[in-house]
Design a protein around this motif. Structure first.
Motif, mmCIF file in Angstrom:
data_model
loop_
_atom_site.group_PDB
_atom_site.id
_atom_site.type_symbol
_atom_site.label_atom_id
_atom_site.label_comp_id
_atom_site.label_asym_id
_atom_site.label_seq_id
_atom_site.Cartn_x
_atom_site.Cartn_y
_atom_site.Cartn_z
ATOM 1 N N TYR A 1 4.317 27.128 14.340
ATOM 2 C CA TYR A 1 5.154 26.244 13.221
ATOM 3 C C TYR A 1 3.649 25.600 12.405
ATOM 4 C CZ TYR A 1 8.992 27.351 16.200
ATOM 5 O OH TYR A 1 10.288 27.252 17.370
ATOM 6 N N SER B 1 16.432 20.344 15.236
ATOM 7 C CA SER B 1 15.873 21.883 15.032
ATOM 8 C C SER B 1 15.665 22.728 15.957
ATOM 9 C CB SER B 1 15.209 22.281 13.208
ATOM 10 O OG SER B 1 14.875 23.118 12.831
ATOM 11 N N LYS B 2 15.219 23.761 16.122
ATOM 12 C CA LYS B 2 15.076 24.513 17.254
ATOM 13 C C LYS B 2 13.320 24.118 17.156
ATOM 14 C CE LYS B 2 13.353 29.491 18.224
ATOM 15 N NZ LYS B 2 13.506 29.156 19.850
ATOM 16 N N GLN C 1 11.720 23.764 10.245
ATOM 17 C CA GLN C 1 12.535 23.351 10.513
ATOM 18 C C GLN C 1 13.300 22.945 8.869
ATOM 19 O OE1 GLN C 1 9.905 23.096 11.527
ATOM 20 N NE2 GLN C 1 9.935 23.762 13.609
ATOM 21 N N LEU D 1 12.402 21.654 18.018
ATOM 22 C CA LEU D 1 12.139 19.948 16.819
ATOM 23 C C LEU D 1 12.859 18.814 17.848
ATOM 24 C CD1 LEU D 1 10.202 18.310 15.192
ATOM 25 C CD2 LEU D 1 11.543 19.166 13.303
#
Length: 325
Positions: free
Chosen positions: A160, A12-13, A183, A15
């Motif tokens: 995040y 994910s972005k 995410q 991650l």
């Protein structure tokens, strides 16, 4: 151990997940969450060589001036924890219950001496060398956690949110899961050992239990409403994959209870469950002697034996299976 085929994959972005390309003892998945100012590891590889490789690959992804300043450890098993020494300035976060598992296992240098000094002509010595001889803890000092918690703990990595949830005893006495809501991802630790048709995994091994507690932990994972699940070992799963894992756990639990009620001793119960062909695509079936033994202890109200006694039973069963017994 060569790491040229190991990958750090973006799931994910910002991650990423370190996903060992093969199955086996000690080859745990790890996570990396990045922001412009800070970065977080979720678990660490087993020894300094693997952890150093993960650190090098993490640094290649980090913005300039950013370091790994926190490590969340999902539980106290060394294969998720002992690599933290390569980031000595990082804050290490665990549950209060994780301390019990850290005391149960021998420390790194003691385990290294046991592996390299074991008699390869004995079932235990052969097993330890075959599965753990690829790791090197000759100079690995125990790493002390900095932050302990129970219940829930909320962190942030840049913008995040990171939500940590401690669990009742399941894989160990001190498991946690890491929910990344932005995410829609959860790192499950070893309450999930994953397997898919494309990438079969290993039989789980559970030290604390009972299996109803492991199932409850998996249900807690699903209750986050995440869509992607990074297990402690094995391939990344979707929600259906976690449910399939729950079905496996419930099948093992049902057979363990039936065999216990019939008066079958735990090691023999593991042999029978293996002979019945449960999940034949999974490797390391000898680990069922640990999981079923754990379930029996809850049914009988007995204490957990020492780690060497447990691993000797594992090695004896593995020897029998390799010999066609």
């Amino acid at each position: 151990m060569t790491t040229r085929d190991w990958t750090v994959s973006e799931i994910s972005k910002d991650l990423h997940a370190w996903l060992p390309p093969r199955r086996g003892w000690g080859l745990a998945n790890c996570g990396l969450l990045i922001s412009p100012r800070t970065a977080l590891w979720i678990d660490t590889p087993y020894d300094p060589v693997l952890a150093g490789e993960f650190l090098d690959r993490s640094r290649a992804l980090l913005p300039e001036g950013v370091a790994i300043d926190r490590v969340v450890v999902t539980h106290g098993n060394g294969d998720h924890y002992w690599g933290a020494g390569v980031v000595p300035e990082a804050e290490i976060i665990v549950t209060r219950g994780a301390r019990d598992q850290m005391c149960f296992e021998p420390p790194p240098q003691q385990l290294h001496a046991l592996v390299v000094g074991s008699d390869p002509e004995t079932p235990l010595g052969a097993y330890l060398r075959r599965h753990f001889g690829v790791f090197d803890w000759a100079t690995t000092e125990p790493v002390q956690p900095h932050t302990f918690f129970t219940g829930e703990l909320e962190l942030s990595v840049g913008d995040y949110p990171v939500r940590l949830f401690s669990l009742d005893p399941a894989h160990t006495s001190g498991d946690l899961i890491v929910h990344l809501p932005a995410q829609r991802v959860v790192f499950t630790g070893d309450v999930v050992f994953a397997s898919t048709p494309e990438r079969p995994g290993d039989h789980p091994v559970h030290w604390a239990g009972p299996l109803s507690g492991v199932v409850a932990a998996c249900e807690r994972v699903l209750a986050t409403e995440a869509e992607v699940f990074v297990p402690g070992h094995g391939p990344v799963l979707d929600r259906a994959g976690v449910r399939a894992h729950i079905a496996y756990l419930e099948q093992v639990r049902e057979r363990a209870h039936a065999l216990h009620a019939a008066g079958v001793p735990a090691p023999e119960a593991a042999r029978r469950v293996i002979a019945e062909g449960i999940a034949p695509e999974l490797e390391l079936p000898e680990r069922l002697v640990v999981t079923i033994g754990t379930e029996y202890r809850h049914l009988d109200g007995t204490q957990r034996p020492g780690i060497l006694e447990v691993m000797t039973e594992v090695a004896l069963l593995a020897h029998e299976l390799r010999s066609g017994g």
